[in-house]
Each structure stands twice: as structure tokens, then as C-alpha cells.
Write a protein that holds these residues in place. Structure first.
Motif, PDB file in Angstrom:
ATOM      1  N   LEU A 183      39.108  40.272  45.505  1.00  0.00           N
ATOM      2  CA  LEU A 183      39.338  41.251  44.444  1.00  0.00           C
ATOM      3  C   LEU A 183      39.490  40.610  43.075  1.00  0.00           C
ATOM      4  O   LEU A 183      39.528  41.315  42.065  1.00  0.00           O
ATOM      5  N   SER A 184      39.571  39.279  43.007  1.00  0.00           N
ATOM      6  CA  SER A 184      39.738  38.601  41.726  1.00  0.00           C
ATOM      7  C   SER A 184      38.441  38.515  40.926  1.00  0.00           C
ATOM      8  O   SER A 184      38.477  38.208  39.741  1.00  0.00           O
ATOM      9  N   VAL A 185      37.306  38.790  41.560  1.00  0.00           N
ATOM     10  CA  VAL A 185      36.024  38.696  40.853  1.00  0.00           C
ATOM     11  C   VAL A 185      35.511  40.106  40.551  1.00  0.00           C
ATOM     12  O   VAL A 185      35.874  41.071  41.230  1.00  0.00           O
ATOM     13  N   PRO A 186      34.673  40.264  39.533  1.00  0.00           N
ATOM     14  CA  PRO A 186      34.181  41.594  39.157  1.00  0.00           C
ATOM     15  C   PRO A 186      33.434  42.285  40.299  1.00  0.00           C
ATOM     16  O   PRO A 186      32.858  41.638  41.174  1.00  0.00           O
ATOM     17  N   PHE A 187      33.416  43.611  40.228  1.00  0.00           N
ATOM     18  CA  PHE A 187      32.842  44.439  41.285  1.00  0.00           C
ATOM     19  C   PHE A 187      31.402  44.051  41.595  1.00  0.00           C
ATOM     20  O   PHE A 187      31.020  43.905  42.764  1.00  0.00           O
ATOM     21  N   ALA A 188      30.574  43.899  40.566  1.00  0.00           N
ATOM     22  CA  ALA A 188      29.153  43.615  40.803  1.00  0.00           C
ATOM     23  C   ALA A 188      28.980  42.283  41.538  1.00  0.00           C
ATOM     24  O   ALA A 188      28.171  42.170  42.463  1.00  0.00           O
TER      25      ALA A 188
ATOM     26  N   LEU B 299      37.543  46.556  49.675  1.00  0.00           N
ATOM     27  CA  LEU B 299      37.121  45.583  48.662  1.00  0.00           C
ATOM     28  C   LEU B 299      36.588  46.263  47.400  1.00  0.00           C
ATOM     29  O   LEU B 299      35.972  45.619  46.557  1.00  0.00           O
ATOM     30  N   SER B 300      36.838  47.576  47.260  1.00  0.00           N
ATOM     31  CA  SER B 300      36.211  48.341  46.178  1.00  0.00           C
ATOM     32  C   SER B 300      37.137  48.688  45.022  1.00  0.00           C
ATOM     33  O   SER B 300      36.723  49.364  44.080  1.00  0.00           O
ATOM     34  N   ASP B 301      38.387  48.251  45.068  1.00  0.00           N
ATOM     35  CA  ASP B 301      39.340  48.567  44.001  1.00  0.00           C
ATOM     36  C   ASP B 301      38.906  47.881  42.702  1.00  0.00           C
ATOM     37  O   ASP B 301      38.732  46.662  42.653  1.00  0.00           O
ATOM     38  N   VAL B 302      38.731  48.681  41.656  1.00  0.00           N
ATOM     39  CA  VAL B 302      38.326  48.133  40.351  1.00  0.00           C
ATOM     40  C   VAL B 302      39.347  48.466  39.267  1.00  0.00           C
ATOM     41  O   VAL B 302      39.057  48.333  38.079  1.00  0.00           O
ATOM     42  N   SER B 303      40.553  48.871  39.660  1.00  0.00           N
ATOM     43  CA  SER B 303      41.558  49.307  38.679  1.00  0.00           C
ATOM     44  C   SER B 303      41.817  48.238  37.624  1.00  0.00           C
ATOM     45  O   SER B 303      41.946  48.541  36.430  1.00  0.00           O
ATOM     46  N   ALA B 304      41.917  46.972  38.045  1.00  0.00           N
ATOM     47  CA  ALA B 304      42.199  45.896  37.104  1.00  0.00           C
ATOM     48  C   ALA B 304      40.974  45.505  36.287  1.00  0.00           C
ATOM     49  O   ALA B 304      41.100  44.774  35.299  1.00  0.00           O
TER      50      ALA B 304
ATOM     51  N   LEU C 112      43.126  53.731  28.742  1.00  0.00           N
ATOM     52  CA  LEU C 112      42.625  52.414  28.360  1.00  0.00           C
ATOM     53  C   LEU C 112      42.634  52.284  26.852  1.00  0.00           C
ATOM     54  O   LEU C 112      42.182  53.183  26.138  1.00  0.00           O
ATOM     55  N   ASP C 113      43.165  51.154  26.358  1.00  0.00           N
ATOM     56  CA  ASP C 113      43.168  50.853  24.934  1.00  0.00           C
ATOM     57  C   ASP C 113      42.289  49.637  24.675  1.00  0.00           C
ATOM     58  O   ASP C 113      42.169  48.766  25.535  1.00  0.00           O
TER      59      ASP C 113
END
Length: 628
Positions: free
Chosen positions: A294-299, A352-357, A471-472
Motif C-alpha cells: 500500500l506504500s506505492v501508488p495505485f497504478a 490492496l485497493s485503498d487509495v485514501s492516502a 482535500l486542500d
């Protein structure tokens, strides 16, 4: 017995081995030996070494058939007689006091090894090495990789001095393959009782121009990838057995860097990839934790997962879509008390699909200009490379925020619906993006007298909120694309200057000006500009260009006519850009530096002698010349 043995393996680096040895011979630490191991060169490199031997008796030359740099280093270690060991690659250089600083640190601390900061050497320009920047931000004596985990990024051999008794006691030697330095460097860090970290630069790591000249440039070759993976596996086993708390940190770095190379290489090979190569990748990924995934970007996560599952045809397709900007996975929320956001793709399981961060704003302006005394702007904001249609509608708030005080000036707060738009990129391509339109207006009367008097920096910021998402971020955009930067306006004796930072973030700078550039244009291949100074002084002014990356300076004449000045800069004569982009600040030097405010509109992009320039305005409204 010398204090230090410096081992220099080399192979076909005739162009660089001379400067390398000159930098070692010039060390302020004189009590050293230099062991050069020629790994089967078929160019003039050995002759260069022999010529240096005539001037420096400390240089020793050993020749062998081409067996690889690992073998060459082992040969050098066996020949070395010093109390300390250091390694230098034959195409790199070393600052004059590097070895003296590293050795004296070890003498004072009693640590087993000392390591220091690194600069990349490209032609004659030195640039900070991103891999070393954070780990070596400040000096630390007597630390350890378990207490300073950023040293996991310190995977190279050559920015270090090792105590020879420590080296032998740990039984260190190099595997005879490429990427041989990583497992040895990490074994030394883990096995050391203590390590000294120096913030000073101790090594210049060359970035070579010749295609295919270095191992890194050949990273996609199957044999190269195999050796990389073997070193990854050896290092992963080391951490798993001897420093398990560091294994997740190592995996995060490896997933980001090494698996990116693996994905690119295997995607190019497709189903013809060597099954043995895939076996090595799968073997490593079997031991990677969910947190590291999860530490690497989704793509990237999706592509590595397809690789892990040996789904090579799907990987090739997804990789092509991601490379071309066509991979736009949908995001949707889940949960009530603790809302999370997930990317949706059939190739990636839910856990493995969480992209919240990973969700962050990508806001850019498409229009900006003064209209009836008001600075009006319009733009688009998206959420990274995702399809955000699940939001349906959201509120977009835009404001100016003053640095230092935190004071704000609200510009707009409106509801917006997402839409697909074709967005131009800096390379001329257009990509579909899912974005929320927004608009705002800034009236200078919004600023109080106290805010005008502070002459501060204001950032243009934006917030997107809806369905639990908030998101800011800053409003930015590629500096080499429209809209152009509007001219400044004056209020109560203070210039209000629209500006754009080097990375594209928009803002407003409030300032006064002792010199103003009123006209700026291209005349053939020359940049010509003129303006007025409030005080011409007694001396003859000159125009000074200063490159931000390294402080390099160039000078050009300035012609005075009363308080008016004129200058001409032949762009073809500017030192060539090094790296992706060079930024030159333009200053009038009159015994003191005057930073002239550019009152003229931003000039267009100019191409001179096949070089591309942008005549821009810097963060404080001064003239900025960029080359890409």
C-alpha cells in the motif's frame, strides 16, 4: 602500512579514469594507496592509469580479464594493506577533503564505518543526489541503521570508509555480478556496531551521457534485471534474518524503485519473458507485507500485482495505458465512521485497493487576467489520475493565504460537477482528465492597509470537499503552458505581482521596486529589455545572470540613458542547460543587487539554436530565464 587503501575498479572508462585518479591523488589525506583494477578494458584506460603512475608512486595497477566489477573489487581488497578501505568507481570523482573527513571521524568515534553525502556529477554541474539527501541531512556520530532507518537508501559502496578489521571480521566480499554493492553495503550497515553519518559531500557520482554506458542505463536488459533481483533477494534475506524491524522499510524502497524497473522490463517483454526471471520476482513479492504494497501508488501497485500473478499480457496492456495517461480507475468511498476511498480495477483485489492516502488535488489554471481592475481566474481541479464521478457534485473553495501570518482572503466558494476534459500536457499531448471547473475573482481592495504594508507572499490555494472527502492544495500547472502571467498592478504604492513558482504554483507577491522592466521582447536570438531605475548611482551597472542550481554566473552590459536602462542577452551564448531545466535569475548589479520588477506581460517561449527558452517572472516578480 598506509592509513587508507582506495580501490578503483574500471572498465572502458578512458574518458573519465584520469579525472578520477587526479581527484584521489589530490586528497588532503596523503597516507594512502590507490589500487586500480583493470577489468579487461579494451580502450586506452590502462594507459591513462600508467601515465598517472609516473607522477604518483601510490598508484598500483592490476590487470585481469573481464570478470565483472565485483570480482575486480575483491581482487583489490586482497591486495590492500591499509587500516581502512574505500572504493571509488573509475568514472566518478572525490572532493579533496573527503577521505580525511571520513577517516578522522572513525579515528575519533571508534565506529566501524563512516559514510557521507553525495552529489550527482553531470558534465561540470553538481546536483544533490535524491537518494542521499534525507539520510545525510545532518551529521550523526555513532548511530546505526536500526536507529536511523533512512540509511536503507544508502545502498552504494563508494561514499564510505570502512575499518579493515571490521570488514574482515564480518567476512564481507562482493558477489560476482552487477548490483554487487547493495548486499555488501547493507550487510555492513546491519553488522556494524556503530556508524558515523557525515552531512558533508564526500563523493561525486557521475551521470554519463553516452547511451548504454552504465549499468543503470542498461537496467531493462534481462541479464541486468536478473542481477538486480538477485541482489534484492539477498538483501531481503539479510533484513529478514538479522534486522526484521527494517524489512518493511527496505520493502517500501524496493517496491518503489526496483519493482518499477521490473514492471517496465517485463511489460516490454510480455509473455516472452524468461520464466526464471519471473520466478525471482514472485519469490521476492511473496515476502512483502500488505503495508509495503500500500506504500506505492495505485497504478504501480496494480502492475506489480499483475506481475506477481504472472498475468503478463494484462500487465503489458495496463502498463501501456498507465504510461500514456489512459489508466483512470474509478474511486469510490466505503465506511461511515471511518470513511476510506478505494480504486476500482478488476486486476487488483480489494485489500490492496485503498487509495485514501494517495488522493491529492491536481489544480491548474486555464485562464488568468485583469478585467476592470479585478484579477479573474478560471481553472480545473482533479484528484490525481482518478475518475471521481462517484462524487457527482462537490464544493470548490479558492482563497489566498499569506505565508508567515496565515491570514486569508476568500475568493470563491461554489458547487461544481465533474466532467471529462481533454487537458494539454507539456509535451504537447492531450489526455482525458476528470475534473471540477472553478472560477474566482480577486479585487485588490480586499487587502487591508496592514496587509499591503507587510509586502508578503500569498499562495493561491483550493479546497475540494464532498461525501466525506476534503482535500486542500495549491493551485499550479505547467509553467511552460498557458495562461501567461499577467502584468502587475499598483495599489497604495505597493506592486501586486501575480507570480508562479518554479514548480508551477500560483501566487501573489506584494513588493516595492527600485528598478522596473517595462518592455521585454525577442530580437532574433537576443532577449532585449528596457526599463527605469529610481537611482542610477555612481558606478556602471552590469546585468548578472545567476543559475539557481549551482550559482554559476554570467555578465552582460547595461546601457544607461538618464534613469532608463537597456540590456541585450544573446540566448545562444547562455551556458547550456544541465538536467531537465535550468533557471537563471536576472539581477542588475550596481554595487548592490537590484531585482527589477517585470511590469511587461510574460514573453512567449523562444527557440534559439535548437534550444528552448521561457522568459518568465520569478517568485518575487523579477525576470527569470528558464531553459528546458
Amino acid at each position: 602500512m598506509p592509513v587508507l587503501s582506495v580501490i578503483v575498479p574500471f572498465h572502458n572508462v578512458e574518458k573519465y579514469i584520469g579525472p578520477c585518479l587526479d581527484s584521489v591523488s589530490a586528497q588532503t589525506l596523503k597516507d594512502l594507496e590507490v589500487i586500480c583494477v583493470d577489468d579487461g578494458s579494451d580502450d586506452g584506460g590502462p594507459a591513462v592509469v600508467r601515465s598517472r603512475q609516473e607522477d604518483d608512486s601510490r598508484i598500483v595497477l592490476i590487470r585481469q580479464d573481464n570478470q565483472g566489477v565485483g570480482c575486480a573489487r575483491n581482487v583489490g581488497v586482497r591486495r590492500a594493506r591499509g587500516r581502512y578501505l574505500a572504493f571509488v568507481d573509475g568514472d566518478d570523482t572525490v572532493p579533496p577533503d573527503a577521505f580525511a573527513r571520513l577517516v578522522s571521524s572513525l579515528e575519533a568515534s571508534g565506529s566501524d564505518l563512516a559514510c557521507g553525502n553525495v552529489m550527482r556529477l553531470h558534465r561540470n554541474l553538481l546536483i544533490r543526489s535524491w537518494a542521499h539527501r534525507e539520510a545525510f541531512a545532518k551529521p550523526i556520530k555513532g548511530t546505526h541503521i536500526t536507529r536511523h532507518p533512512l540509511l536503507i537508501r544508502d545502498r552504494m559502496l563508494w561514499n564510505k570508509v570502512y575499518r579493515r578489521s571490521f570488514w574482515d571480521g564480518l567476512g564481507l566480499s562482493f558477489p560476482e555480478r552487477m548490483y554487487e554493492d547493495q548486499p555488501v553495503a547493507m550487510a555492513a550497515h546491519v553488522g556494524a556496531r556503530s556508524v558515523d553519518v557525515l552531512a558533508r559531500i564526500v563523493y561525486h557520482w557521475r551521470q554519463r551521457d553516452e547511451p548504454g554506458a552504465s549499468i543503470t542505463q542498461r537496467r531493462l536488459e534481462p541479464g541486468n534485471l536478473r542481477d538486480r533481483l538477485l541482489s534484492v533477494l539477498e538483501t531481503a534475506d539479510l533484513f529478514a534474518c538479522r534486522a526484521p524491524r527494517l524489512k518493511p522499510d527496505f520493502d517500501r524502497e524496493t517496491m518503489d524503485i526496483d519493482m518499477s524497473v521490473a514492471v517496465e522490463a517485463v511489460a516490454a517483454l510480455g509473455e516472452s519473458a524468461d520464466p526464471g526471471l519471473i520466478d525471482l520476482i514472485v519469490r521476492y513479492l511473496d515476502g512483502v507485507s500488505r503495508e509495503a504494497w500500500l506504500s506505492v501508488p495505485f497504478a504501480h501497485r496494480l502492475q506489480v500485482h499483475l506481475l506477481h500473478g504472472r498475468r503478463l499480457a494484462e500487465l503489458a496492456d495496463v502498463h501501456a495505458r498507465a504510461r500514456d495517461g489512459r489508466l483512470r480507475p474509478r474511486v469510490s468511498p466505503a465506511g461511515f465512521l471511518r470513511r476510506r476511498w478505494y480504486g476500482r480495477h478488476p486486476g487488483l483485489p480489494g485489500h490492496l485497493s485503498d487509495v485514501s492516502a494517495e488522493l491529492e488535488l491536481s489544480a491548474r489554471l486555464v485562464d488568468l487576467g485583469w478585467r476592470d481592475g479585478v484579477l479573474a481566474g478560471a481553472g480545473r481541479v482533479g484528484v490525481g489520475g482518478f475518475d471521481v464521478s462517484a462524487l457527482r457534485r462537490a464544493r470548490v473553495r479558492v482563497w489566498l493565504a499569506e505565508r508567515g501570518t496565515g491570514e486569508t482572503v476568500q475568493l470563491s466558494d461554489e458547487e461544481s460537477a465533474p466532467a471529462w476534459e481533454s487537458v494539454e500536457e507539456e509535451d504537447g499531448t492531450r489526455l482525458p482528465q476528470h475534473v471540477f471547473p472553478f472560477a474566482f475573482a480577486f479585487d485588490p481592495a480586499m487587502l487591508s492597509p496592514a496587509q499591503l504594508a507587510r509586502r508578503g507572499h500569498w499562495d493561491l490555494r483550493l479546497q475540494l470537499r464532498g461525501q466525506g472527502l476534503r482535500l486542500d492544495g495549491k493551485v499550479g500547472g505547467p509553467r511552460w503552458l498557458p495562461p501567461p502571467i499577467p502584468a502587475p498592478r499598483r495599489r497604495s504604492g505597493v506592486w501586486l505581482v501575480p507570480v508562479r513558482r518554479p514548480k508551477g504554483a500560483w501566487g501573489l507577491r506584494l513588493r516595492t521596486a527600485e528598478a522596473i522592466i517595462g518592455a521585454c521582447r525577442m530580437d532574433g536570438g537576443d532577449l532585449v529589455f528596457s526599463g527605469e531605475m529610481s537611482d542610477v548611482g555612481d558606478g556602471e551597472p552590469v546585468l548578472r545572470l545567476r543559475r539557481r542550481s549551482d550559482g554559476e554566473e554570467m555578465y552582460f552590459p547595461v546601457t544607461l540613458a538618464g534613469r532608463e536602462f537597456h540590456a541585450r542577452v544573446p540566448l545562444a551564448g547562455i551556458d547550456e542547460s544541465v538536467g531537465d531545466e535550468s533557471l537563471w535569475e536576472v539581477v542588475i548589479d550596481q554595487g548592490r543587487a537590484l531585482r527589477p520588477l517585470v511590469r511587461a506581460r510574460q514573453c512567449a517561449v523562444a527557440t534559439v539554436a535548437d534550444r528552448r527558452f521561457l522568459v518568465d517572472r520569478g517568485e518575487d516578480g523579477c525576470l527569470l530565464l528558464a531553459e528546458r
